[in-house]
Design a protein around this motif. Structure first.
Motif, PDB file in Angstrom:
ATOM      1  N   LEU A 148       0.814  -1.207   0.000  1.00 21.94           N
ATOM      2  CA  LEU A 148       0.000   0.000   0.000  1.00 21.94           C
ATOM      3  C   LEU A 148       0.850   1.260   0.000  1.00 21.94           C
ATOM      4  O   LEU A 148       0.540   2.246  -0.676  1.00 21.94           O
ATOM      5  CB  LEU A 148      -0.928  -0.017   1.226  1.00 21.94           C
ATOM      6  N   ASN A 149       1.950   1.249   0.740  1.00 22.75           N
ATOM      7  CA  ASN A 149       2.819   2.426   0.844  1.00 22.75           C
ATOM      8  C   ASN A 149       4.153   2.247   0.132  1.00 22.75           C
ATOM      9  O   ASN A 149       5.099   2.997   0.373  1.00 22.75           O
ATOM     10  CB  ASN A 149       3.062   2.759   2.323  1.00 22.75           C
ATOM     11  N   LEU A 150       4.230   1.214  -0.718  1.00 26.82           N
ATOM     12  CA  LEU A 150       5.471   0.964  -1.460  1.00 26.82           C
ATOM     13  C   LEU A 150       5.297   1.402  -2.913  1.00 26.82           C
ATOM     14  O   LEU A 150       4.177   1.448  -3.438  1.00 26.82           O
ATOM     15  CB  LEU A 150       5.848  -0.519  -1.410  1.00 26.82           C
ATOM     16  N   ASP A 209      -6.304  -1.306  -7.564  1.00 25.17           N
ATOM     17  CA  ASP A 209      -6.483  -1.288  -9.019  1.00 25.17           C
ATOM     18  C   ASP A 209      -5.317  -0.619  -9.738  1.00 25.17           C
ATOM     19  O   ASP A 209      -4.786  -1.155 -10.729  1.00 25.17           O
ATOM     20  CB  ASP A 209      -7.781  -0.554  -9.374  1.00 25.17           C
ATOM     21  N   TYR A 210      -4.898   0.546  -9.275  1.00 26.93           N
ATOM     22  CA  TYR A 210      -3.861   1.278 -10.009  1.00 26.93           C
ATOM     23  C   TYR A 210      -2.507   0.559  -9.927  1.00 26.93           C
ATOM     24  O   TYR A 210      -1.661   0.714 -10.810  1.00 26.93           O
ATOM     25  CB  TYR A 210      -3.739   2.705  -9.473  1.00 26.93           C
ATOM     26  N   GLN A 211      -2.325  -0.254  -8.875  1.00 30.30           N
ATOM     27  CA  GLN A 211      -1.062  -0.980  -8.746  1.00 30.30           C
ATOM     28  C   GLN A 211      -1.023  -2.208  -9.648  1.00 30.30           C
ATOM     29  O   GLN A 211       0.013  -2.524 -10.232  1.00 30.30           O
ATOM     30  CB  GLN A 211      -0.859  -1.399  -7.284  1.00 30.30           C
ATOM     31  N   ILE A 212      -2.157  -2.908  -9.743  1.00 24.88           N
ATOM     32  CA  ILE A 212      -2.164  -4.135 -10.544  1.00 24.88           C
ATOM     33  C   ILE A 212      -1.911  -3.834 -12.012  1.00 24.88           C
ATOM     34  O   ILE A 212      -1.258  -4.604 -12.730  1.00 24.88           O
ATOM     35  CB  ILE A 212      -3.497  -4.907 -10.365  1.00 24.88           C
ATOM     36  N   ASN A 236      -6.666  -9.351  -2.174  1.00 24.15           N
ATOM     37  CA  ASN A 236      -6.282  -8.013  -2.615  1.00 24.15           C
ATOM     38  C   ASN A 236      -7.570  -7.271  -3.007  1.00 24.15           C
ATOM     39  O   ASN A 236      -8.637  -7.865  -3.120  1.00 24.15           O
ATOM     40  CB  ASN A 236      -5.299  -8.093  -3.781  1.00 24.15           C
ATOM     41  N   PHE A 237      -7.472  -5.963  -3.215  1.00 27.80           N
ATOM     42  CA  PHE A 237      -8.667  -5.140  -3.403  1.00 27.80           C
ATOM     43  C   PHE A 237      -8.786  -4.713  -4.861  1.00 27.80           C
ATOM     44  O   PHE A 237      -8.299  -3.648  -5.259  1.00 27.80           O
ATOM     45  CB  PHE A 237      -8.599  -3.920  -2.486  1.00 27.80           C
ATOM     46  N   LEU A 238      -9.432  -5.551  -5.659  1.00 26.89           N
ATOM     47  CA  LEU A 238      -9.517  -5.306  -7.090  1.00 26.89           C
ATOM     48  C   LEU A 238     -10.975  -5.286  -7.542  1.00 26.89           C
ATOM     49  O   LEU A 238     -11.807  -6.066  -7.061  1.00 26.89           O
ATOM     50  CB  LEU A 238      -8.754  -6.387  -7.862  1.00 26.89           C
ATOM     51  N   SER A 239     -11.261  -4.413  -8.491  1.00 33.33           N
ATOM     52  CA  SER A 239     -12.616  -4.296  -9.038  1.00 33.33           C
ATOM     53  C   SER A 239     -12.815  -5.304 -10.161  1.00 33.33           C
ATOM     54  O   SER A 239     -11.870  -5.951 -10.629  1.00 33.33           O
ATOM     55  CB  SER A 239     -12.823  -2.879  -9.579  1.00 33.33           C
ATOM     56  N   VAL A 240     -14.067  -5.417 -10.613  1.00 38.34           N
ATOM     57  CA  VAL A 240     -14.366  -6.296 -11.748  1.00 38.34           C
ATOM     58  C   VAL A 240     -13.550  -5.882 -12.973  1.00 38.34           C
ATOM     59  O   VAL A 240     -12.975  -6.714 -13.680  1.00 38.34           O
ATOM     60  CB  VAL A 240     -15.874  -6.259 -12.070  1.00 38.34           C
ATOM     61  N   ALA A 241     -13.478  -4.578 -13.219  1.00 42.12           N
ATOM     62  CA  ALA A 241     -12.750  -4.079 -14.392  1.00 42.12           C
ATOM     63  C   ALA A 241     -11.273  -4.458 -14.319  1.00 42.12           C
ATOM     64  O   ALA A 241     -10.671  -4.895 -15.317  1.00 42.12           O
ATOM     65  CB  ALA A 241     -12.906  -2.567 -14.506  1.00 42.12           C
ATOM     66  N   PRO A 250     -14.172  -9.793  -6.671  1.00 42.82           N
ATOM     67  CA  PRO A 250     -14.104  -8.345  -6.910  1.00 42.82           C
ATOM     68  C   PRO A 250     -14.784  -7.537  -5.800  1.00 42.82           C
ATOM     69  O   PRO A 250     -15.658  -8.040  -5.079  1.00 42.82           O
ATOM     70  CB  PRO A 250     -14.835  -8.167  -8.245  1.00 42.82           C
ATOM     71  N   ASP A 251     -14.385  -6.291  -5.682  1.00 44.21           N
ATOM     72  CA  ASP A 251     -14.930  -5.415  -4.641  1.00 44.21           C
ATOM     73  C   ASP A 251     -16.450  -5.306  -4.715  1.00 44.21           C
ATOM     74  O   ASP A 251     -17.131  -5.098  -3.698  1.00 44.21           O
ATOM     75  CB  ASP A 251     -14.313  -4.012  -4.764  1.00 44.21           C
ATOM     76  N   GLU A 252     -16.992  -5.457  -5.904  1.00 45.63           N
ATOM     77  CA  GLU A 252     -18.428  -5.263  -6.101  1.00 45.63           C
ATOM     78  C   GLU A 252     -19.292  -6.337  -5.428  1.00 45.63           C
ATOM     79  O   GLU A 252     -20.519  -6.192  -5.364  1.00 45.63           O
ATOM     80  CB  GLU A 252     -18.752  -5.221  -7.597  1.00 45.63           C
ATOM     81  N   VAL A 253     -18.708  -7.413  -4.927  1.00 46.73           N
ATOM     82  CA  VAL A 253     -19.522  -8.480  -4.329  1.00 46.73           C
ATOM     83  C   VAL A 253     -19.882  -8.176  -2.873  1.00 46.73           C
ATOM     84  O   VAL A 253     -20.694  -8.889  -2.276  1.00 46.73           O
ATOM     85  CB  VAL A 253     -18.814  -9.856  -4.396  1.00 46.73           C
ATOM     86  N   TYR A 254     -19.316  -7.118  -2.292  1.00 49.62           N
ATOM     87  CA  TYR A 254     -19.551  -6.819  -0.880  1.00 49.62           C
ATOM     88  C   TYR A 254     -20.606  -5.717  -0.728  1.00 49.62           C
ATOM     89  O   TYR A 254     -20.704  -4.799  -1.555  1.00 49.62           O
ATOM     90  CB  TYR A 254     -18.244  -6.382  -0.209  1.00 49.62           C
TER      91      TYR A 254
END
Length: 511
Positions: A367-369, A397-400, A421-426, A449-453
């Motif tokens: 997260l901070n690297l 998302d921006y890291q992946i 990890n915290f990734l969206s469907v996109a 994906p994040d959208e399932v929560y």
């Protein structure tokens, strides 16, 4: 002659010196694997085992191929006199006793070692006695199911493995050196009676016995100085050093000087090294201990597998740990550790990783690297990497997206794990698109994906099934996957996961 029936007849034959005639037919069967020995063999062994004095006196006349089944029966029955005599007369180069030992038994160990004493103390060893190695390792050996009456008498592929370091040979002008193989798996804080006796026995015979220990494993914090083990176990024979229980820095410092002596060490696994509670606030003590540990590392030049899990001394020191390595690493696992940008920068340039096959950075928070450093690391590994685990790294998302160009070129990958990890469907669709060339993948684990929560972070079953099914269809449109899972975060109530594979499997809360 009528007393004892068949058993009595066998005894008379043995006493009259007709053992070769008695067993000639039986030994011929020993070249063929059979589900049960011929009746004659069973009767002969049963007769001998009933009379230990007779069996001991008969060993010089026994056919060579009859030794293994007779020894196995005697060992199972814990007939110590026969065991001792058979060890001293063993006609094969190796005796793999460990394969017969389900649980260590002090009584049979003493019998075996006393047999070695008889062998060692013989002034003129009989030409039929060829024992050079005693293998006490708990491992399967084909020797007990298949044996061939040859002059070489190889026990099994494991026993005479060419990669195992033979540190000393028989010394010129002295008694023959016997090699004892033993893996140490220390499950308690104290040495067992079994190991205490072996330690005492081996220490008294250092001039004629060399003890080889390919694997040294600790499951508990030793309440003794672990360096005493190296007084009898040849340090340069240790190829694998494992700490499975949590140790403090204090304990690791105790054994650190011994690591220098392990010249052929190829694998280190440390599963939890932490600072003692009483040292918190004492930065000088902590730094001195870490310095002492780091100081020993330059001697470990042959490491190929390095696994460091929850180790407290890595941050800002990863370069010192890796810089000394001469052999290319095959496995690097740094999990649940805190790393800095300087650590990741060095790792991405480290000379020892260019042939890395297995990389596990699970639990290292990115997260901070600088996420570009991880991308540079993957760029170095495109030709060799087979396993990539980035589980629970808090990748966003921006890291992946920065990793995907390099990941798509890692065509040797067999397993990937991006769970937790915290990734969206996109982002997940983008990730799956970049695996088109990864045709060797047999296991793929992705985060749901994040959208399932829902708003409070619980899995919404309908969304979970819908989005995971959609992602699976996306992947099938790219290539034919083998085993693929989409896994949710751990449920805070039941501590289970929701998993989508071929179908949806919800946690206990939804069942």
């Amino acid at each position: 002659m009528n007393r004892g029936g068949k058993s009595g007849i066998l005894k008379v034959f043995c006493l009259k010196g007709f053992i070769p005639l008695l067993f000639s037919t039986a030994s011929a069967y020993l070249h063929v694997r059979m589900s049960s020995p011929p009746t004659l063999q069973k009767l002969a062994r049963k007769s001998l085992l009933k009379n230990e004095a007779l069996a001991t006196a008969s060993l010089k006349k026994l056919p060579k191929a009859f030794f293994p089944p007779l020894f196995k029966d005697a060992f199972t029955g814990r007939q110590t006199d026969i065991i001792r005599a058979m060890v001293a007369a063993w006609p094969y180069p190796c005796l793999p006793v460990g394969a017969l030992t389900k649980t260590p038994n002090l009584k049979t160990l003493k019998a075996v070692l006393r047999g070695l004493d008889l062998l060692i103390n013989q002034k003129d060893r009989p030409i039929t006695c060829k024992l050079q190695e005693l293998d006490l390792r708990d491992a399967q050996h084909d020797f007990w199911n298949f044996w061939v009456e040859t002059e070489d008498g190889v026990c099994s592929p494991d026993v005479n493995n060419e990669t195992q370091p033979m540190v000393h040979g028989p010394r010129q002008g002295e008694k023959q050196v016997v090699t004892v193989w033993m893996n140490l798996s220390l499950e308690t804080s104290h040495l067992s009676k079994y190991l205490k006796y072996f330690y005492w026995w081996a220490k008294q015979r250092k001039d004629v016995v060399q003890v080889m220990c390919p694997k040294l494993e600790f499951w508990a914090t030793p309440l003794y100085n672990p360096l005493i083990l190296l007084e009898v176990f040849e340090p340069s024979s240790i190829g694998e050093f494992v700490v499975n229980g949590c140790w403090t820095l204090r304990t690791l410092v105790m054994i650190a000087p011994g690591l220098v002596q392990m010249k052929n060490l190829q694998k280190i696994l440390l599963n939890g090294i932490f600072t003692p509670l009483e040292w918190f606030g004492n930065h000088k003590m902590v730094e001195e201990c870490i310095t002492e540990i780091i100081y020993q590392i330059p001697e470990l030049k042959k490491i190929q597998h390095l696994q460091l899990n929850n180790v407290c001394f890595l941050k800002e020191r990863l370069d010192q740990v890796l810089r000394c390595l001469e052999s290319p690493l095959e496995t690097l696992s740094i999990t649940r550790c805190s790393l800095s940008n300087a650590d990741m920068s060095y790792l991405s340039q480290c000379p020892s990783i260019h042939k890395l096959k297995h990389l596990d950075l699970s639990g290292v928070t990115f997260l901070n690297l600088d996420h570009l450093l991880l991308a540079r690391l993957l760029e170095r590994l495109t030709a060799t990497l087979q396993t990539l685990r980035l589980k629970g790294c808090m990748i966003l998302d921006y890291q992946i997206s920065a990793l995907l160009p390099a990941l798509s070129q890692c065509t040797q990958l067999i397993e990937i794990n991006f769970m937790n990890n915290f990734l969206s469907v996109a982002s997940l669709k983008q990730l799956l698109q970049h695996t088109a060339k990864l045709t060797l993948l047999t296991l793929e684990i992705y985060p749901a994906p994040d959208e399932v929560y829902d708003d409070i972070g619980d899995v919404h079953p309908d969304r979970f099934n819908q989005h995971c099914s959609e992602l699976m269809e996306t992947l099938r449109g790219i290539r034919q996957p083998k085993e693929v899972c989409f896994v949710s975060k751990r449920c805070l109530d039941c501590q289970e996961f929701c998993v989508y594979n071929v179908a949806t499997s919800l946690c206990s809360c939804w069942q």
